[in-house]
Design a protein around this motif. Sequence first.
Motif, mmCIF file in Angstrom:
data_model
loop_
_atom_site.group_PDB
_atom_site.id
_atom_site.type_symbol
_atom_site.label_atom_id
_atom_site.label_comp_id
_atom_site.label_asym_id
_atom_site.label_seq_id
_atom_site.Cartn_x
_atom_site.Cartn_y
_atom_site.Cartn_z
ATOM 1 N N UNK A 291 0.736 -6.732 -1.400
ATOM 2 C CA UNK A 291 -0.222 -5.735 -0.997
ATOM 3 C C UNK A 291 0.286 -4.827 0.393
ATOM 4 N N UNK A 292 0.740 -5.779 1.239
ATOM 5 C CA UNK A 292 1.517 -5.081 2.355
ATOM 6 C C UNK A 292 2.573 -4.246 1.905
ATOM 7 N N UNK A 293 3.489 -4.604 1.101
ATOM 8 C CA UNK A 293 4.579 -3.926 0.765
ATOM 9 C C UNK A 293 5.657 -3.773 1.978
ATOM 10 N N UNK A 294 6.557 -2.940 1.793
ATOM 11 C CA UNK A 294 7.739 -2.666 2.825
ATOM 12 C C UNK A 294 7.113 -2.212 3.913
ATOM 13 N N UNK A 295 6.042 -1.138 3.817
ATOM 14 C CA UNK A 295 5.426 -0.424 4.957
ATOM 15 C C UNK A 295 4.559 -1.225 5.994
ATOM 16 N N UNK B 25 -4.195 -4.768 2.070
ATOM 17 C CA UNK B 25 -4.151 -6.192 2.224
ATOM 18 C C UNK B 25 -5.564 -6.826 2.497
ATOM 19 N N UNK B 26 -6.221 -5.978 3.428
ATOM 20 C CA UNK B 26 -7.779 -6.255 3.569
ATOM 21 C C UNK B 26 -8.526 -6.173 2.196
ATOM 22 N N UNK B 27 -8.190 -5.044 1.486
ATOM 23 C CA UNK B 27 -9.093 -4.940 0.247
ATOM 24 C C UNK B 27 -8.739 -6.023 -0.963
#
Length: 389
Positions: A155-159, A165-167
């Motif tokens: 969810x965080x991904x590279x960015x 992430x909270x969702x």
Amino acid sequence: MTARQKWLLTAAVCLSTVFLAAVNSSHGPLLSPMIARYALTDSQQGYPNAAQNIGCIAAMFTSLWVIGRVRKQTLLTLAVGVMALLMLPLSLLPPFPVYLGLYALVGVAYAYMDAIASSMIADLHTGKNSARMMCVMHACHGLSGIVSPLLLGAALGAGGDMPRAYWTVLAIGIVTLAFLWPVNARVPLSDAAARPEPLSRRQLGAFFGDSTLRALAIAILFYGVHLSGMIVWIDRYVDVGLQSSLGALALAFLYAGLTGSRLIVPLLRVRPMTYICLSCLIAAALLGVGLCAGNAAVMCACVLACSLVSGALVPVILGTACAGFASNTLLASTLMNLSMLAGNCVSSPLIGMIEARAGMGWGMSVCAIALIAAAVAPALCLRAQRRAA
């Protein structure tokens, strides 16, 4: 209560611990993007986890007066709902003081969920089956801890997309509440279990007058220092301290070991106090090997071995304490969790402070030293019992 109803309620309680693990294990994956987002100094990096633990401690103290006045199942449903809703304002990434305040509220809900879940398992499953089911419940927590960091990492991904992430955590909370709410409404506990005797000086005196319960409280306090430090810092230690991309794997290994331990230990014929002493000492040695090696792959292996050896300690302590104070399992669970949370609260800021002055390796050594300290009180208690015999 029929057998089907009992197992349905057990499943609901176990699902609530899955949500707990998703929230707790989010600190590790979110640590680096959070540091970047708020430009935190070394000593500030453990503040969100510390704020959550402060909220937990505050909730534990208030729960001592709530015991017996509000039904356990009502409290559990409310706590799950509140924790899920708190993910929404956290996803907005408010100013850092507000961010910390929200984590303190997360801690309040977390503490109620943690204490009530353990107490309900002890009420639903008595005798030797109580310790086994306590381990199964905590194994569900561990399984979630394996999967959650991977989901959150995706969810965080590279960015480092923190709102997404909270969702993700919010979605897990909604699923949990959708199952828990109707089950708690339709399958009530007995009145004696749902509303135990309110707190009294007599009960506190009986609890702390027992040398075994005192030793268990001290052991779980130091184990709290260890476990919280590992959950929050192992990802960053491997990624930054050892300059490897294996940080998320190390955290997943931690939860894999916790889960495996909680499934295996109930099958072993070992006395609880003996298990606590030996497992903590062996786990401390294993973790020390990983820290001295300075290699990410070795560290991951040592994290897995360490948690396999000592990972069942929390359910073993909770099950032993609830069995030793069966007249009020919620009070026993609350006091044990309060001791553990005190250790959690100290752990993350302490590691951050030591890291700033002596390096990340020395900071992580707190986790190994805490395991040794956790073995001391039960060892002394065993020695006193043998002398008395």
